[in-house]
Design an enzyme around this catalytic site. Structure first.
Site, PDB file in Angstrom:
ATOM      1  N   LYS A   1     -19.704  17.790   3.558  1.00 40.75           N
ATOM      2  CA  LYS A   1     -18.732  17.988   4.639  1.00 40.75           C
ATOM      3  C   LYS A   1     -18.540  16.690   5.419  1.00 40.75           C
ATOM      4  O   LYS A   1     -17.445  16.365   5.858  1.00 40.75           O
ATOM      5  CB  LYS A   1     -19.205  19.104   5.581  1.00 40.75           C
ATOM      6  CG  LYS A   1     -18.286  19.341   6.784  1.00 40.75           C
ATOM      7  CD  LYS A   1     -16.897  19.737   6.341  1.00 40.75           C
ATOM      8  CE  LYS A   1     -15.990  19.986   7.536  1.00 40.75           C
ATOM      9  NZ  LYS A   1     -14.615  20.301   7.123  1.00 40.75           N
TER      10      LYS A   1
ATOM     11  N   SER B   1       0.845  -1.200   0.000  1.00 46.74           N
ATOM     12  CA  SER B   1       0.000   0.000   0.000  1.00 46.74           C
ATOM     13  C   SER B   1       0.883   1.254   0.000  1.00 46.74           C
ATOM     14  O   SER B   1       1.624   1.489  -0.935  1.00 46.74           O
ATOM     15  CB  SER B   1      -0.941  -0.030   1.205  1.00 46.74           C
ATOM     16  OG  SER B   1      -1.970   0.918   1.058  1.00 46.74           O
TER      17      SER B   1
END
Length: 347
Positions: free
Chosen positions: A228, A176
């Protein structure tokens, strides 16, 4: 009555010592808080010299006394000859012009906080390295926060931008975010059973909304901006929020793949960007790495014709921190001694 007296005396001594040391610890801690942010120290290690010392030590034990004396005589003659040649010549010695391999270790955590030391180490190398030199980063990381590892990868890119060859060595894992760093290198080498890949993005969020509802607990969340907060731990998540969150993950994954394509154009990214991992022996067949070799062998081979230098940046503990730790240990030791000298109950 004697039992109560002995117990009370032991308790009083214990409390007195604990309070005294606690006071010392509190003062030291307060002093530490006031200290300015500490600067670390750069440690430069001559790995070539260390290897030479190891060789000499082993040779010393293997040779007979006669052979050892002969070798010492020969070494003295060689040293004198070199000293004379050095005096005659005004040019740089062979040692000073020999290409160098700078070795940096990076063992990354989830938030890649080690990047603060990495930037100092890379800056130090760039101040002295030349195009004929090389930087070897021994990397170990299972990944973590994308933006943190993105910064770590950008630090490594500084080496390539300076036209200094960069090699990444993976002995255990570069997955990763770890592979996000590794792919920046000109060459990636790994151990046969090292874990590589995991080119994907993941996010896991627990949701306690059902638990709150079951216990008649309301949860209020106010935001300005439609997205948000897409998913939440305590509110009731919506399909629209999930879709937006997934969209953000896909966008991050696309940037990850672009990053790999930029640095390893010969790699078929789509075939490996599935989140899977490969062991080194398999990783080389899919072009995730370039060579199967562990870092020790890479350094040993490089030492045959290059000077190997280790670079490490570390922040030393201040006096206050050392005293605080010592005080803490003293408390433990004191309580232990008090208990042994004043114990009431049979051991």
């Amino acid at each position: 009555m004697e039992f109560i007296y002995d117990y009370g005396l032991f308790l009083a001594k214990t409390i007195t010592f604990v309070l005294a040391f606690a006071g010392i610890v509190a003062i030291i801690a307060a002093s530490a808080m006031k200290q300015a942010q500490k600067r670390g120290e750069l440690e430069v290690t001559d790995i070539s010299e260390q290897l030479k010392e190891v060789e000499e030590e082993v040779t010393h034990h293997l040779l007979s006394k006669e052979a050892l004396k002969e070798k010492e005589k020969q070494n003295k003659k060689t040293a004198k000859l070199k000293a004379k040649e050095a005096k005659k010549s005004q040019t740089d010695s062979e040692e000073s012009t020999k290409p160098r391999l700078f070795v940096i270790d990076f063992k990354g955590s989830i938030d890649a906080k080690e990047v603060s030391a990495l930037r100092e180490e890379i800056t130090a190398v760039l101040m002295v390295a030349k195009p004929q030199d090389e930087v070897l980063v021994t990397l170990e990381s299972g990944g973590g926060m994308a933006h943190c590892y993105g910064l770590a990868a950008s630090q490594l890119a500084r080496i390539k931008q300076a036209n200094i060859p960069l090699t990444i060595s993976v002995d255990k894992v570069a997955a990763s975010g770890g592979y996000m760093m590794a792919c920046v290198a000109d060459k990636i080498v790994s151990a046969p059973f090292a874990i590589l890949g995991s080119i994907g993005v993941i996010a896991q969020i627990p949701n306690f909304n059902k638990v709150l509802k079951k216990n008649d607990v309301d949860f209020e969340q106010l935001t300005a901006g439609e997205y948000k907060r897409t998913l939440t731990m305590f509110g009731e998540n919506t399909d629209k929020g999930r879709e937006k969150f997934k969209e953000e993950l896909e966008e991050m994954h696309a940037l990850f793949k672009e990053h790999i394509t930029e640095h390893r154009p010969a790699l078929d990214v789509e075939s490996v960007a599935t989140g899977e991992t490969w062991l080194g022996k398999k990783a080389i067949t899919v072009n995730l790495i370039d060579e199967l070799i562990i870092s020790d062998d890479y350094i040993y081979q490089a030492n045959q014709n290059r000077k190997v230098i280790g670079i490490k940046y570390s922040v030393k503990k201040g006096l206050a921190e050392k005293l605080s730790k010592a005080a803490s240990l003293s408390i433990d030791n004191t309580i232990s001694k008090l208990w042994q000298h004043n114990r009431i109950f049979p051991s």
